[in-house]
Every structure is written in structure tokens, then in C-alpha cells.
Design a protein around this motif. Structure first.
Motif, mmCIF file in Angstrom:
data_model
loop_
_atom_site.group_PDB
_atom_site.id
_atom_site.type_symbol
_atom_site.label_atom_id
_atom_site.label_comp_id
_atom_site.label_asym_id
_atom_site.label_seq_id
_atom_site.Cartn_x
_atom_site.Cartn_y
_atom_site.Cartn_z
ATOM 1 N N GLY A 249 0.540 -1.673 0.247
ATOM 2 C CA GLY A 249 0.080 -0.026 0.120
ATOM 3 C C GLY A 249 0.687 1.524 0.050
ATOM 4 N N LEU A 250 0.423 2.473 1.211
ATOM 5 C CA LEU A 250 1.212 3.586 1.081
ATOM 6 C C LEU A 250 2.772 3.280 1.043
ATOM 7 C CD1 LEU A 250 -1.672 6.128 1.581
ATOM 8 C CD2 LEU A 250 -0.250 5.878 -0.408
ATOM 9 N N ASP A 251 2.947 2.065 2.350
ATOM 10 C CA ASP A 251 4.808 2.142 2.323
ATOM 11 C C ASP A 251 5.112 1.759 1.637
ATOM 12 O OD1 ASP A 251 3.552 2.126 5.454
ATOM 13 O OD2 ASP A 251 3.359 0.382 5.008
ATOM 14 N N TYR A 252 4.992 2.085 0.102
ATOM 15 C CA TYR A 252 5.345 1.953 -1.043
ATOM 16 C C TYR A 252 6.087 3.039 -1.535
ATOM 17 C CZ TYR A 252 7.082 1.646 -6.006
ATOM 18 O OH TYR A 252 7.359 1.772 -7.265
ATOM 19 N N PHE A 253 6.523 3.812 -2.030
ATOM 20 C CA PHE A 253 6.712 4.528 -2.694
ATOM 21 C C PHE A 253 7.359 5.484 -3.695
ATOM 22 C CE2 PHE A 253 10.547 5.288 0.153
ATOM 23 C CZ PHE A 253 11.901 5.902 -0.485
ATOM 24 N N GLY A 254 8.587 4.748 -3.876
ATOM 25 C CA GLY A 254 9.120 4.551 -5.544
ATOM 26 C C GLY A 254 9.789 3.078 -5.535
ATOM 27 N N THR A 259 13.156 8.744 -4.765
ATOM 28 C CA THR A 259 13.098 9.682 -3.537
ATOM 29 C C THR A 259 11.703 10.299 -2.654
ATOM 30 O OG1 THR A 259 13.555 11.610 -3.724
ATOM 31 C CG2 THR A 259 16.081 10.552 -3.951
ATOM 32 N N LEU A 260 12.064 9.855 -2.004
ATOM 33 C CA LEU A 260 10.960 10.652 -0.983
ATOM 34 C C LEU A 260 9.975 12.127 -1.312
ATOM 35 C CD1 LEU A 260 10.785 9.241 2.068
ATOM 36 C CD2 LEU A 260 8.959 8.973 0.895
ATOM 37 N N ALA A 261 11.394 12.667 -1.406
ATOM 38 C CA ALA A 261 11.503 14.593 -2.345
ATOM 39 C C ALA A 261 11.034 14.268 -3.832
ATOM 40 C CB ALA A 261 12.703 15.335 -2.067
ATOM 41 N N GLN A 262 11.721 13.470 -4.340
ATOM 42 C CA GLN A 262 10.639 13.851 -6.503
ATOM 43 C C GLN A 262 9.752 13.300 -5.805
ATOM 44 O OE1 GLN A 262 13.801 10.211 -7.260
ATOM 45 N NE2 GLN A 262 14.690 12.220 -8.629
ATOM 46 N N ARG A 269 3.541 19.670 -7.714
ATOM 47 C CA ARG A 269 3.518 19.782 -9.442
ATOM 48 C C ARG A 269 2.055 19.664 -9.875
ATOM 49 N NH1 ARG A 269 8.267 18.145 -11.055
ATOM 50 N NH2 ARG A 269 9.310 19.642 -10.451
ATOM 51 N N LYS A 270 1.472 18.152 -9.943
ATOM 52 C CA LYS A 270 0.282 18.040 -10.207
ATOM 53 C C LYS A 270 -0.965 18.590 -9.817
ATOM 54 C CE LYS A 270 -1.743 13.383 -11.510
ATOM 55 N NZ LYS A 270 -2.454 11.720 -11.403
ATOM 56 N N LYS A 271 -0.611 18.651 -8.386
ATOM 57 C CA LYS A 271 -1.733 19.139 -8.290
ATOM 58 C C LYS A 271 -1.717 20.991 -8.295
ATOM 59 C CE LYS A 271 -2.693 16.060 -4.324
ATOM 60 N NZ LYS A 271 -4.328 15.888 -4.895
ATOM 61 N N GLN A 272 -0.350 21.107 -8.424
ATOM 62 C CA GLN A 272 -0.600 22.895 -8.438
ATOM 63 C C GLN A 272 -0.639 23.470 -7.373
ATOM 64 O OE1 GLN A 272 -2.993 24.194 -12.193
ATOM 65 N NE2 GLN A 272 -1.530 24.236 -13.532
ATOM 66 N N ALA A 288 16.584 21.082 2.418
ATOM 67 C CA ALA A 288 17.985 20.961 1.635
ATOM 68 C C ALA A 288 17.284 19.010 1.202
ATOM 69 C CB ALA A 288 19.533 20.090 2.675
ATOM 70 N N LEU A 289 16.582 18.558 1.562
ATOM 71 C CA LEU A 289 15.820 17.817 0.667
ATOM 72 C C LEU A 289 15.057 17.496 -0.419
ATOM 73 C CD1 LEU A 289 15.379 14.945 3.433
ATOM 74 C CD2 LEU A 289 17.141 14.404 1.791
ATOM 75 N N ILE A 290 14.336 19.057 -0.094
ATOM 76 C CA ILE A 290 13.632 19.041 -1.232
ATOM 77 C C ILE A 290 13.981 19.895 -1.598
ATOM 78 C CG2 ILE A 290 11.812 20.816 -1.385
ATOM 79 C CD1 ILE A 290 10.848 20.635 1.448
ATOM 80 N N THR A 291 14.937 20.484 -2.176
ATOM 81 C CA THR A 291 15.861 21.322 -3.103
ATOM 82 C C THR A 291 16.917 20.553 -3.686
ATOM 83 O OG1 THR A 291 16.988 22.694 -1.466
ATOM 84 C CG2 THR A 291 15.497 23.128 -2.259
#
Length: 419
Positions: A249-254, A259-262, A269-272, A288-291
């Protein structure tokens, strides 16, 4: 047929450099479908290199890849050690001398006498050219059913030589007709043992295989298949990956390099929608992780590092009475930080982080590892959660886990409408 990697260099044993060559070669073996079961690191010592050759031959390895120890100095002993093990004389190769001389001349220098050492190869060995450095490698079959390849330890030189010469050579020997392709599934918010219990029935598969890994708060499952092509391997992997996704379920992220930040960035971005963060114990680590994600300026407006309480109150609007009554490390304060940064930077989402990263705590009721996170949504609904990471984890790890959990909470809310 199985391959081994033997990295030569006392500097690796001392921890002075990171051994990235083994990781690269292991990935390359998989692409060629070459079985790979052992890696070793040995110092610059002929007797110890001989002992590793003994072990490798006893376990039937048919491809030995050496990196390091091909330089011109007295402690560069790899070629000499291999030749002496098989009782084969070293022969100076004039074409190597010519290549080294030319390279020095192109740099406006003259070749020194000690560089002649790099032109010595065992009798009968094939030169493995080095286009960028002075140390060539070799491809040699000293006995039946054994191929030895040597490379310099400099990663850029080794990679170029591998791709230019070693891969075509191995393909010509019949390797690469089958490949090993894998997908590394990544999970956050679930422990390794818990996830393993949920997918335990998949661990006894033979093709594809499923194997668990854990590192730095994250859990991974590697799903790998052997096939004649990447397309066929992906076809084998896909149903297993789909089953794991359904279970997790939601425990999988990619997967793979995601990465979580991606993931958070893609959702925003999809939701603007836009995001801002207010950080105390992480000190800017969340921002820093976000950027680290290219293009994050599309949705990340900025952050406020509210380390001191005066910044929490004067800049973010945290109620001083709540600070006094509940302390800076509390869900009440984290919630006000999230709402405060959202309001002041005029973003859709706000995240607040406050906690005790250690190594000490000034409050006996609030131990090291206590971290409060809060998320403020576009409609000003706020959710908060307290994590207790434990007193046995170091400061940097607690700060990293806090930032990742802040991202993961936002990811879950964006995907599921709740955390």
C-alpha cells in the motif's frame, strides 16, 4: 560461470577512500548475466594477494577482476603478484612504453624511469588499454577456465576501460546472452521485519527472486530476474512487483533512484500546489532534501529555520503561552509552526518540525529522539504526530529521519487525503 572482485589497496583497508569500484563492477556483472558471489579487499602485499588467489581458485571462480595496484610506485604490486603466483615472467611491452611516453609528452613532461614498471605484463597477457591514464590493465588466461582482468584503482579510468575493452571481450566469450535485471522497490514507514513477514511467501522464488534490504530508515525489496533480454526480465518482474505494491500500500513510495522528495514534488506539481517549511531541530535539513530535486522551485517557496524560540514567536506567530506551558518540542508548537510558515510565505501547504536531536536533552520528560511533526493543508486543517526515534541514535540520524518522516507524512496526505 562465477566472477570475483578483488580490490587491492591498503588505503581502502584504512578507510581513506570509499570502495566504489566494487559496486560498479557488481552492477556490470548483472548486466552481462555473470554470476557474482564474492568480493575481497586486500592490502599491497604479495603474500596476501597470493592467498586470495588460492581461495578464489578453490571455490571455482572463473573470472577474477582486480582493481588497484597498477601504478609506478614500489607498493603497486598487483601485476607482479599475479605473475609470480602462476610462475610466469614479466615482459616489458614496447607499445605500452610508447603510449606512456606520448601521454607525458602531451602534458609537457618527460616519462620518468619508474613508469617503465607499468609496461611489465605476464608473458602471453593481452593489453587492456587505458585511454586516459598511464596504467594499462591486462586480460590473461593463465590456466584453463580462468580469466583475469586488471584495472587501475582510479574509478574514471577503470570504468572507461571496462566499457571500451572488457565488455566487448566478455561478450565475445559468450557473456551477455542472458542478463540479470532488477527493480529496487523502496518503502518508508514500515520496518524490515514487518514488511518481510507480509511478503514472506515470495522469498522462496527462483526467477524472479525477492530479497530484503534495510538502510538509514528505509526498507528495500530487490526483485531480480534472469532472462535473455531486459524486456523479458521486466515481464517476469512486473507481476511480482504489482503483488508487492498491493500488499504494501502507501508504505511503497517508488523504485530504484526515486526519493521521497521527488515523489512529493511530483504530487505538488500535479496538483499545482506550493509548499513551505518551518524547521527547528532539522536546521534546514528538510529544505535541503526538497531542493535536491531539480525544478523544486516550481512548488517549494522556501523555509524558515526557527531554531530559537524568539523566531518561533516573532516570525512564525507561535503563542508564547503555549511555548511556556508545553515547551518548544510539542505537537501544539509544531502545528503553529506549520500554519505560521504557510501563512507568512503564502503557500498551500506548510510543514513544521521541532524536536530533540541530541546528544543531550535539557528536559528529563522529553528524551533525545523525541520529534514533533505537523502538516498544514490548503484548507488550514492541521495534523500532527510525535515520533520517538530512541536515545541510541546519533544526532545526524535523528535529524535525517525527522526530515524524511516530514516528507513521508505529506506524501501520504497528498495521495490519500490523510496521514
Amino acid at each position: 560461470m562465477a566472477a570475483e572482485i578483488i580490490c587491492v589497496g591498503t588505503e581502502i583497508l584504512l578507510g581513506d577512500i570509499v570502495n566504489s569500484n566494487s559496486q560498479y563492477l557488481a552492477q556490470e556483472f548483472a548486466k552481462l548475466g555473470i554470476a557474482h558471489y564474492f568480493q575481497s579487499v586486500v592490502g599491497d602485499n604479495i603474500a596476501r594477494i597470493h592467498s586470495l588467489l588460492d581461495v578464489a581458485r578453490q571455490r571455482g571462480s572463473e573470472i577474477l577482476v582486480f582493481t588497484g595496484g597498477l601504478g609506478p610506485t614500489p607498493d603497486d604490486l598487483t601485476t607482479e603478484a599475479i605473475a609470480s603466483y602462476f610462475h610466469m615472467p614479466l615482459v616489458e611491452r614496447p607499445e605500452i612504453i610508447a603510449d606512456i611516453t606520448t601521454k607525458f609528452a602531451n602534458r609537457g613532461r618527460a616519462m620518468t624511469a619508474n613508469n617503465r614498471k607499468q609496461a611489465l605484463l605476464p608473458e602471453g597477457a593481452m593489453i587492456l588499454p587505458n585511454p586516459t591514464g598511464t596504467a594499462p590493465g591486462m586480460i590473461w588466461q593463465p590456466v584453463e577456465n580462468l580469466t583475469i582482468l586488471t584495472f587501475p584503482g582510479v574509478p574514471s579510468e577503470m570504468k572507461r576501460m571496462w566499457q571500451d575493452t572488457a565488455v566487448p571481450y566478455l561478450q565475445a566469450q559468450g557473456y551477455g546472452q542472458t542478463i540479470i535485471h532488477s527493480e529496487m522497490m523502496r518503502f518508508w514507514g514500515i520496518g524490515e521485519s514487518t514488511l518481510a513477514a507480509k511478503v514472506n511467501h515470495l522469498f522462496n522464488r527462483s526467477n524472479p527472486t525477492v530479497a530484503p534490504y534495510a538502510s538509514k530508515g528505509e526498507v528495500k525489496l530487490r526483485v531480480a530476474a534472469r532472462a535473455n533480454s531486459i524486456t523479458e526480465a521486466k515481464r517476469l518482474i512486473e507481476p511480482v512487483v504489482a503483488e508487492i505494491k498491493a500488499i504494501a500500500g502507501l508504505d511503497y513510495f517508488g523504485s530504484d533512484q526515486t526519493t521521497l522528495a521527488q515523489v512529493v514534488g511530483d504530487l505538488l506539481r500535479k496538483k499545482q500546489q506550493t509548499l513551505s517549511v518551518a524547521e527547528s531541530c532539522t536546521g534546514g535539513g528538510l529544505g535541503a532534501l526538497i531542493t535536491t530535486v531539480s525544478g523544486s522551485s516550481d512548488y517549494f517557496i522556501g523555509g524558515i529555520t526557527a531554531y530559537a524560540n524568539v523566531v518561533k514567536t516573532n516570525v512564525l506567530g507561535v503563542n508564547p503561552q503555549d511555548l511556556q506551558a508545553q515547551g518548544a518540542v510539542s505537537e501544539k508548537v509544531a502545528e503553529q509552526m506549520a500554519l505560521g510558515v504557510k501563512t507568512r510565505l503564502n503557500t498551500d501547504w506548510g510543514v513544521g518540525v521541532t524536536g530533540i536531536a541530541g546528544p543531550r536533552s535539557d528536559d528529563s520528560a522529553k528524551p533525545v529522539g523525541l520529534v514533533c511533526l505537523a502538516w498544514a493543508a490548503p484548507d488550514n486543517q492541521v495534523y500532527s504526530h510525535t515520533h520517538r526515534y530512541g536515545t541510541d541514535r546519533d544526532r545526524d540520524f535523528i535529524r535525517y529521519l525527522s526530515a524524511c518522516d516530514a516528507l513521508d507524512g505529506l506524501r501520504r496526505w497528498l495521495m490519500n487525503g490523510k496521514i
